[in-house]
Scaffold this active site. Structure first.
Site, PDB file in Angstrom:
ATOM      1  N   GLU A 171      28.815 -37.215  86.633  1.00 27.29           N
ATOM      2  CA  GLU A 171      27.762 -37.678  85.778  1.00 27.29           C
ATOM      3  C   GLU A 171      26.415 -36.760  86.198  1.00 27.29           C
ATOM      4  OE1 GLU A 171      23.501 -39.003  84.617  1.00 27.29           O
ATOM      5  OE2 GLU A 171      24.688 -40.844  85.767  1.00 27.29           O
TER       6      GLU A 171
ATOM      7  N   CYS B 199      18.375 -39.254  84.969  1.00 30.58           N
ATOM      8  CA  CYS B 199      19.239 -38.486  83.857  1.00 30.58           C
ATOM      9  C   CYS B 199      18.888 -38.097  82.547  1.00 30.58           C
ATOM     10  CB  CYS B 199      20.273 -38.421  84.070  1.00 30.58           C
ATOM     11  SG  CYS B 199      21.253 -40.393  84.051  1.00 30.58           S
TER      12      CYS B 199
END
Length: 476
Positions: A250, A284
């Site tokens: 990720e 993010c």
């Protein structure tokens, strides 16, 4: 109240600290002052953690699903009971407003409950065969997991990794960020207190490259789960490839936000500004590149500037704070460099652009507009409270800009045209799309990126199965 817990590692059920080990200073980002010294693992510590993880896997993989579920449900209940304290500690070491940190704790509890349910839903299937023959497809735990979690979500990031591995029947060695160790230890303590055998989960800290090389070189580790930057993710993927270790990555993002002239402008502005300052932009999936249709560009620019300028920035433990400091000294430095580069190349600073005060790591919520594509911030993830806004003529141009970068984590669009919504859902090259919303994360939905934003999923059924392998058994 500023009391901060004593720090240690968890290795084979023992709280490990001292012993002449190297240490890392954990700092309060509000003041820059040291909260505590964190012990760092040496080679012997890592070998001991690997041995415990191997032993833990040999028993936990055969532990009935109902028992694994009880542990996760129990830990979820404890997290809810301890949410206020977990949130206070997370704010002390990371800086985010304590309300955000409490929501983070609740998200971990929700994920543990969902993962507990998945323990009972890890179905295989039986294939159609002639009489006397049988073929069965089974899901089995992959093995001991090495997990690396960053500092931006100090409760959720380790919680995602722990919950998935434990539900799947794996053991796990987790190395959370050295900047935010107490949060991860608090989550793990809830699992222990709910009955998780101590050999199933280990917590170590250390020099990141040393720890990753040591763990990934071991034949014990069967799975790598990493959340962090694309640069580090590529490095770890190469290390994992040496032993053919499965990976979930990720990685970074550079969230495009497409705003069309038929959007609900007030809702778009409110959610966009709020999403940008959440966790000081250190997210993010943070909305970053605002790709705005020409007809509403000026209105959107003025509205964003007004809302960002009105953000209350301060100590995350104080009432009324909407944005805390950045998590470490590196981040304000990076913001200054991005702003200076963009300004030097012709960008307009509509609000912000500077540090706040001379204590701690505070930076103003910042809006840059008419930013040239050659500005560094247009291609590099800022990971801070910087919003970038540029005008575009039509839908095709807006989609082209959204897909210009190799990052593909989350993308957003604001439009009330249903047909356009469907076109955008198809066209945006991302793992998650937020349509008239910036909320794209929940326990039951997979969280993942494409291209440079990684591969594999966290959360949802896919997050648990990422810690499993498929085996087909043929009988005749």
């Amino acid at each position: 109240m500023t009391q901060y817990p004593a720090l240690h590692m968890y290795i084979d059920g023992e709280k490990v600290s001292g012993g002449g080990r190297q240490t890392f200073d954990v700092v309060n980002p509000v003041t820059g002052e040291t909260l505590a010294e964190l012990p760092l693992a040496n080679s012997a510590d890592l070998d001991r953690a690997l041995d415990a993880a191997q032993r833990g896997f040999t028993t936990w993989r055969y532990t009935p699903a109902a028992k694994r579920a009880r542990v996760l449900h129990g830990a979820a209940a404890l997290i809810r009971e301890r949410a206020a304290e977990l949130a206070r500690v997370a704010t002390l070491e990371q800086g985010k407003p304590v309300g955000e940190a409490k929501m983070e704790a609740m998200a971990v509890a929700s994920w543990f409950d969902f993962a507990a349910g998945e323990c009972q839903r890890l179905y295989g299937r039986e294939l159609v065969r002639p009489v006397g023959q049988r073929s069965v497809v089974r899901w089995e735990p992959v093995g001991p997991v090495a997990a690396f979690a960053p500092w931006n979500f100090p409760l959720v990031n380790p919680g995602r990794k722990l919950g998935a591995a434990i539900a799947a029947g794996c053991s796990i060695i987790i190395k959370s960020a050295e900047e935010t160790p107490a949060s991860a230890l608090g989550v793990l303590q809830c699992l222990y207190d709910a009955g998780l055998p101590t050999e199933v989960a280990q917590a170590v800290f250390g020099v990141p490259d040393e720890v990753s090389r040591h763990l990934l070189a071991s034949p014990v580790i069967r799975k790598l789960s990493f959340t962090g930057s694309t640069v580090v993710g590529k490095h770890l993927a190469k290390l994992a490839a040496e032993n053919m270790i499965r990976t979930t990555m990720e990685l970074g993002g550079h969230g495009p936000v497409l705003v069309f002239d038929d959007a609900d402008m007030e809702k778009a502005l409110a959610m966009s500004a709020g999403g940008k300052v959440r966790n000081a932009g250190q997210v993010c999936i943070s909305p970053t590149r605002f790709i705005v249709q020409e007809d509403v560009f000026e209105k959107f620019r003025e509205g964003m500037a007004e809302r960002l300028a009105a953000t209350v920035v301060g100590n995350g433990l104080e009432d009324g704070t909407q944005m805390g400091p950045m998590a470490n000294a590196r981040r304000p430095d990076a913001m200054e460099k991005f702003v200076a580069d963009a300004k030097g190349k012709g960008a307009r600073i509509d609000t912000g652009g500077e540090r706040i005060g001379n204590q701690g790591y505070f930076f103003q919520p910042t809006l840059l507009s008419e930013v040239p594509l050659e500005a560094e911030v247009m291609s590099e993830e800022p990971f801070g409270p910087l919003a970038l806004i540029n005008p575009y003529r039509n839908e095709d141009d807006m989609i082209a800009e959204a897909n210009r970068l190799a990052y593909g984590l989350a993308g957003y669009a604001w439009t009330n045209d249903v047909q356009r919504q469907r076109r955008l859902a198809d066209a945006l090259e991302v793992g998650m799309v937020g349509m008239n919303t910036h909320m794209v994360s929940s326990a039951d939905a997979p969280f993942q990126g494409v291209q440079w934003s990684g591969h594999g999923s966290e959360d949802g059924p896919e997050g648990v199965k990422a810690c499993m392998v498929v085996k087909t058994v043929h009988e005749a």
